[in-house]
Scaffold this motif. Sequence first.
Motif, PDB file in Angstrom:
ATOM      1  N   ALA A 140       0.844  -1.203   0.000  1.00 19.48           N
ATOM      2  CA  ALA A 140       0.000   0.000   0.000  1.00 19.48           C
ATOM      3  C   ALA A 140       0.877   1.249   0.000  1.00 19.48           C
ATOM      4  CB  ALA A 140      -0.919  -0.022   1.219  1.00 19.48           C
ATOM      5  N   ALA A 141       1.946   1.204   0.803  1.00 22.15           N
ATOM      6  CA  ALA A 141       2.856   2.351   0.867  1.00 22.15           C
ATOM      7  C   ALA A 141       3.452   2.618  -0.513  1.00 22.15           C
ATOM      8  CB  ALA A 141       3.958   2.085   1.888  1.00 22.15           C
ATOM      9  N   ALA A 142       3.830   1.559  -1.185  1.00 20.88           N
ATOM     10  CA  ALA A 142       4.422   1.714  -2.519  1.00 20.88           C
ATOM     11  C   ALA A 142       3.426   2.352  -3.483  1.00 20.88           C
ATOM     12  CB  ALA A 142       4.873   0.347  -3.036  1.00 20.88           C
ATOM     13  N   LYS A 143       2.180   1.924  -3.394  1.00 25.75           N
ATOM     14  CA  LYS A 143       1.145   2.495  -4.280  1.00 25.75           C
ATOM     15  C   LYS A 143       0.982   3.992  -4.020  1.00 25.75           C
ATOM     16  CE  LYS A 143      -2.013  -1.249  -5.473  1.00 25.75           C
ATOM     17  NZ  LYS A 143      -2.185  -0.879  -6.872  1.00 25.75           N
ATOM     18  N   ILE A 144       0.994   4.321  -2.730  1.00 26.06           N
ATOM     19  CA  ILE A 144       0.817   5.741  -2.378  1.00 26.06           C
ATOM     20  C   ILE A 144       1.990   6.574  -2.894  1.00 26.06           C
ATOM     21  CG2 ILE A 144       0.698   7.377  -0.459  1.00 26.06           C
ATOM     22  CD1 ILE A 144      -0.715   5.005   1.105  1.00 26.06           C
ATOM     23  N   VAL A 145       3.199   6.075  -2.630  1.00 23.04           N
ATOM     24  CA  VAL A 145       4.395   6.792  -3.077  1.00 23.04           C
ATOM     25  C   VAL A 145       4.413   6.887  -4.604  1.00 23.04           C
ATOM     26  CG1 VAL A 145       6.913   6.738  -3.161  1.00 23.04           C
ATOM     27  CG2 VAL A 145       5.731   6.147  -1.045  1.00 23.04           C
ATOM     28  N   GLY A 146       4.106   5.786  -5.243  1.00 21.10           N
ATOM     29  CA  GLY A 146       4.135   5.751  -6.706  1.00 21.10           C
ATOM     30  C   GLY A 146       3.127   6.718  -7.316  1.00 21.10           C
ATOM     31  N   ALA A 147       1.973   6.858  -6.665  1.00 21.08           N
ATOM     32  CA  ALA A 147       0.918   7.701  -7.195  1.00 21.08           C
ATOM     33  C   ALA A 147       1.331   9.178  -7.210  1.00 21.08           C
ATOM     34  CB  ALA A 147      -0.362   7.520  -6.378  1.00 21.08           C
ATOM     35  N   ARG A 148       2.254   9.529  -6.294  1.00 20.84           N
ATOM     36  CA  ARG A 148       2.702  10.923  -6.246  1.00 20.84           C
ATOM     37  C   ARG A 148       3.535  11.280  -7.464  1.00 20.84           C
ATOM     38  NH1 ARG A 148       4.211  10.548  -0.439  1.00 20.84           N
ATOM     39  NH2 ARG A 148       6.305  10.285  -1.226  1.00 20.84           N
ATOM     40  N   SER A 149       4.326  10.326  -7.961  1.00 26.17           N
ATOM     41  CA  SER A 149       5.278  10.629  -9.026  1.00 26.17           C
ATOM     42  C   SER A 149       4.922   9.939 -10.344  1.00 26.17           C
ATOM     43  CB  SER A 149       6.668  10.159  -8.592  1.00 26.17           C
ATOM     44  OG  SER A 149       6.614   8.768  -8.354  1.00 26.17           O
ATOM     45  N   PHE A 150       3.952   9.088 -10.292  1.00 26.02           N
ATOM     46  CA  PHE A 150       3.609   8.218 -11.431  1.00 26.02           C
ATOM     47  C   PHE A 150       4.765   7.336 -11.863  1.00 26.02           C
ATOM     48  CE2 PHE A 150       0.252  11.338 -11.688  1.00 26.02           C
ATOM     49  CZ  PHE A 150      -0.835  10.486 -11.735  1.00 26.02           C
ATOM     50  N   ARG A 151       5.750   7.137 -10.960  1.00 30.16           N
ATOM     51  CA  ARG A 151       6.840   6.206 -11.270  1.00 30.16           C
ATOM     52  C   ARG A 151       6.575   4.893 -10.521  1.00 30.16           C
ATOM     53  NH1 ARG A 151      10.869   7.153 -14.275  1.00 30.16           N
ATOM     54  NH2 ARG A 151      11.288   9.244 -15.026  1.00 30.16           N
ATOM     55  N   PHE A 152       5.534   4.181 -10.965  1.00 35.74           N
ATOM     56  CA  PHE A 152       5.140   2.947 -10.277  1.00 35.74           C
ATOM     57  C   PHE A 152       6.178   1.852 -10.425  1.00 35.74           C
ATOM     58  CE2 PHE A 152       0.972   4.953 -10.564  1.00 35.74           C
ATOM     59  CZ  PHE A 152       0.538   4.758  -9.264  1.00 35.74           C
ATOM     60  N   PHE A 153       6.789   1.773 -11.598  1.00 33.63           N
ATOM     61  CA  PHE A 153       7.739   0.682 -11.841  1.00 33.63           C
ATOM     62  C   PHE A 153       8.841   0.685 -10.795  1.00 33.63           C
ATOM     63  CE2 PHE A 153      11.549  -1.057 -13.970  1.00 33.63           C
ATOM     64  CZ  PHE A 153      11.087  -2.353 -14.122  1.00 33.63           C
ATOM     65  N   GLU A 154       9.406   1.868 -10.521  1.00 29.90           N
ATOM     66  CA  GLU A 154      10.504   1.980  -9.564  1.00 29.90           C
ATOM     67  C   GLU A 154      10.077   1.507  -8.175  1.00 29.90           C
ATOM     68  OE1 GLU A 154       9.922   4.169 -11.893  1.00 29.90           O
ATOM     69  OE2 GLU A 154      11.792   4.971 -12.722  1.00 29.90           O
ATOM     70  N   VAL A 155       8.913   1.950  -7.728  1.00 30.29           N
ATOM     71  CA  VAL A 155       8.516   1.582  -6.364  1.00 30.29           C
ATOM     72  C   VAL A 155       8.188   0.083  -6.261  1.00 30.29           C
ATOM     73  CG1 VAL A 155       7.748   3.860  -5.645  1.00 30.29           C
ATOM     74  CG2 VAL A 155       6.113   2.296  -6.722  1.00 30.29           C
ATOM     75  N   TYR A 156       7.649  -0.463  -7.329  1.00 28.92           N
ATOM     76  CA  TYR A 156       7.357  -1.908  -7.263  1.00 28.92           C
ATOM     77  C   TYR A 156       8.638  -2.726  -7.255  1.00 28.92           C
ATOM     78  CZ  TYR A 156       2.429  -0.903  -7.855  1.00 28.92           C
ATOM     79  OH  TYR A 156       1.161  -0.442  -7.673  1.00 28.92           O
ATOM     80  N   ILE A 157       9.659  -2.229  -7.947  1.00 34.94           N
ATOM     81  CA  ILE A 157      10.960  -2.905  -7.897  1.00 34.94           C
ATOM     82  C   ILE A 157      11.482  -2.893  -6.458  1.00 34.94           C
ATOM     83  CG2 ILE A 157      13.400  -2.755  -8.575  1.00 34.94           C
ATOM     84  CD1 ILE A 157      11.748  -3.889 -10.769  1.00 34.94           C
ATOM     85  N   VAL A 158      11.306  -1.758  -5.778  1.00 36.63           N
ATOM     86  CA  VAL A 158      11.738  -1.660  -4.382  1.00 36.63           C
ATOM     87  C   VAL A 158      10.998  -2.706  -3.537  1.00 36.63           C
ATOM     88  CG1 VAL A 158      11.694  -0.212  -2.306  1.00 36.63           C
ATOM     89  CG2 VAL A 158      12.430   0.750  -4.494  1.00 36.63           C
ATOM     90  N   VAL A 159       9.679  -2.788  -3.715  1.00 36.42           N
ATOM     91  CA  VAL A 159       8.887  -3.763  -2.954  1.00 36.42           C
ATOM     92  C   VAL A 159       9.379  -5.183  -3.235  1.00 36.42           C
ATOM     93  CG1 VAL A 159       6.605  -4.786  -2.667  1.00 36.42           C
ATOM     94  CG2 VAL A 159       6.847  -2.314  -2.831  1.00 36.42           C
ATOM     95  N   ALA A 160       9.629  -5.467  -4.507  1.00 37.16           N
ATOM     96  CA  ALA A 160      10.082  -6.805  -4.885  1.00 37.16           C
ATOM     97  C   ALA A 160      11.392  -7.139  -4.188  1.00 37.16           C
ATOM     98  CB  ALA A 160      10.254  -6.895  -6.399  1.00 37.16           C
ATOM     99  N   LEU A 161      12.319  -6.153  -4.185  1.00 37.36           N
ATOM    100  CA  LEU A 161      13.621  -6.386  -3.554  1.00 37.36           C
ATOM    101  C   LEU A 161      13.478  -6.657  -2.050  1.00 37.36           C
ATOM    102  CD1 LEU A 161      15.893  -3.773  -5.380  1.00 37.36           C
ATOM    103  CD2 LEU A 161      16.080  -6.281  -5.449  1.00 37.36           C
ATOM    104  N   ILE A 162      12.625  -5.871  -1.408  1.00 42.53           N
ATOM    105  CA  ILE A 162      12.470  -6.063   0.045  1.00 42.53           C
ATOM    106  C   ILE A 162      11.875  -7.448   0.340  1.00 42.53           C
ATOM    107  CG2 ILE A 162      11.346  -5.217   2.144  1.00 42.53           C
ATOM    108  CD1 ILE A 162      11.380  -2.424   0.852  1.00 42.53           C
ATOM    109  N   TYR A 163      10.851  -7.842  -0.410  1.00 42.16           N
ATOM    110  CA  TYR A 163      10.267  -9.182  -0.223  1.00 42.16           C
ATOM    111  C   TYR A 163      11.323 -10.255  -0.464  1.00 42.16           C
ATOM    112  CZ  TYR A 163       5.315  -8.293   0.561  1.00 42.16           C
ATOM    113  OH  TYR A 163       4.127  -7.950   1.125  1.00 42.16           O
ATOM    114  N   TRP A 164      12.104 -10.036  -1.495  1.00 43.62           N
ATOM    115  CA  TRP A 164      13.116 -11.026  -1.874  1.00 43.62           C
ATOM    116  C   TRP A 164      14.125 -11.226  -0.738  1.00 43.62           C
ATOM    117  CZ3 TRP A 164      18.423 -10.364  -3.817  1.00 43.62           C
ATOM    118  CH2 TRP A 164      18.944 -11.562  -4.340  1.00 43.62           C
ATOM    119  N   ILE A 165      14.575 -10.105  -0.178  1.00 44.08           N
ATOM    120  CA  ILE A 165      15.553 -10.186   0.923  1.00 44.08           C
ATOM    121  C   ILE A 165      14.939 -10.887   2.142  1.00 44.08           C
ATOM    122  CG2 ILE A 165      16.856  -8.796   2.610  1.00 44.08           C
ATOM    123  CD1 ILE A 165      17.201  -6.738   0.250  1.00 44.08           C
ATOM    124  N   CYS A 166      13.693 -10.546   2.445  1.00 51.70           N
ATOM    125  CA  CYS A 166      13.023 -11.182   3.590  1.00 51.70           C
ATOM    126  C   CYS A 166      12.906 -12.697   3.381  1.00 51.70           C
ATOM    127  CB  CYS A 166      11.629 -10.608   3.789  1.00 51.70           C
ATOM    128  SG  CYS A 166      11.665  -8.914   4.344  1.00 51.70           S
TER     129      CYS A 166
END
Lengths: 238, 224
Positions: free
Chosen positions: A188-214
């Motif tokens: 949800a945080a990623a969606k909110i952040v992404g919506a501010r800049s319309f750079r969704f791809f970047e924020v989803y990559i961040v989410v993917a990386l964090i999940y991957w590390i976990c």
Amino acid sequence: MGKIFDIHYMLSTIPEIVKYLPVTLKIALWSGVIALILGFAVAMVRVFRVRVLSQICVVYIYCISGTPAMVQLLVAYYGIPLLLRGLNESLGTDWNVTGIPASVFAVAALSLNSAAFMSETIRSAILSVEAGQMEACYSVNMTTMQAMRRVVLPQAFAVALPPLGNSLISLLKETSLIFNISVIEMMAAAKIVGARSFRFFEVYIVVALIYWICCLALERILILLERRVRKYERRAVK
Amino acid sequence: MIEVNGLKKSYGDNEVLRGVDFSVKKGEIVTLIGPSGAGKTTLLRTLNWLDAPKAGTIRIDDARVDASHVTKRQIRSLREKTAMVFQHYNLFANRTALQNVTEGLITVKKMNRKQAESKGKEMLDRVGLLDKADAYPAFLSGGQQQRVGIARALAVDPSVILFDEPTSALDPEWVGEVLGVMNEIASDGMTMVVVSHEMRFVRSVATRVAFLDEGVIVEEGTPE
């Protein structure tokens, strides 16, 4: 037109998204613990063929494994309040229906979902321990419960651990669905952040990386645990 | 000491025991022999209720069970008097050799860990495996596993030890060491009921042989 892929922007969003990692982990942890307990209980009910309860458990497992997690989440989110309202009206009780945080529904839905799969894993692990182990326990006059606790379950646990670990990893990843019921976690945080800049791809990559590390960390822990619990087994030389 | 009357047992339509009468006196070493499918193992396994007979009575010392109305308490009293050595050893896979021996002492006899371990070591010493106390079953040879199985049975101080083909899963090279241990126990005066094809044991140790065929004892006598 800006850059195709803005790595500086991507890096700058990490702190904002990581801030919600604890929410994700907390929900995953609670769901995991409840799912393990519930899954174990269901497995025992089925192994000992407890009358009526056993049939109820079978229906529960069929319902869960036959429907998508996403649907279960929404059904829990909209269904549980309705159920409580119905109970309030028919029993005259006064439960606060609107005050329940959405994360409670998330934990309820995710743990019910995961427990169904875990129970099958645990049940088959218990059945995989050969009957001779139980008989040996009986031969020295142990009770069924003592035999389960001291001999059968520890061996079943060693068998169940890898698939249970997979279930836990799936559970962690499935928390990414719960933004749908308005829980503010990483997704949800990623969606909110992404919506501010319309750079969704970047924020989803961040989410993917964090999940991957976990997931990597969780896998690592599971491997260490597995080594510990299987120490009594002989391995073939490679 | 053991008294069995009219014991019947069937698996589906297959009648395995058709009214067995059988008794063992204290200190006797009785071998059950007979063709496969005669019911030897089943008879042995009913004595500690690993198989439930459908009719008949079993008495071991003061433990008495009637198959027609049996309680959990009676089954446990029967098992308290007995211990078993299995064809496939059935050692607790998640426990070391020593823990296999002490398990019954700690969980059933409520002995404290220290006492149990000293008794367990004594038993392992008796079967010549004190140096393997901390080994898990998977790391022991067949003969060693079976000797641990015998130590486990001895530890719980049973009135009788039931042996279910204790050497038939062993490679020939290990049979001797297991038979040796059994001979020693026998010479200590332990009551034993043994299902065996091992004629060496039958001839050298058994005080009586019972021949089963088609679910009844057809002949009994001395090994000769």
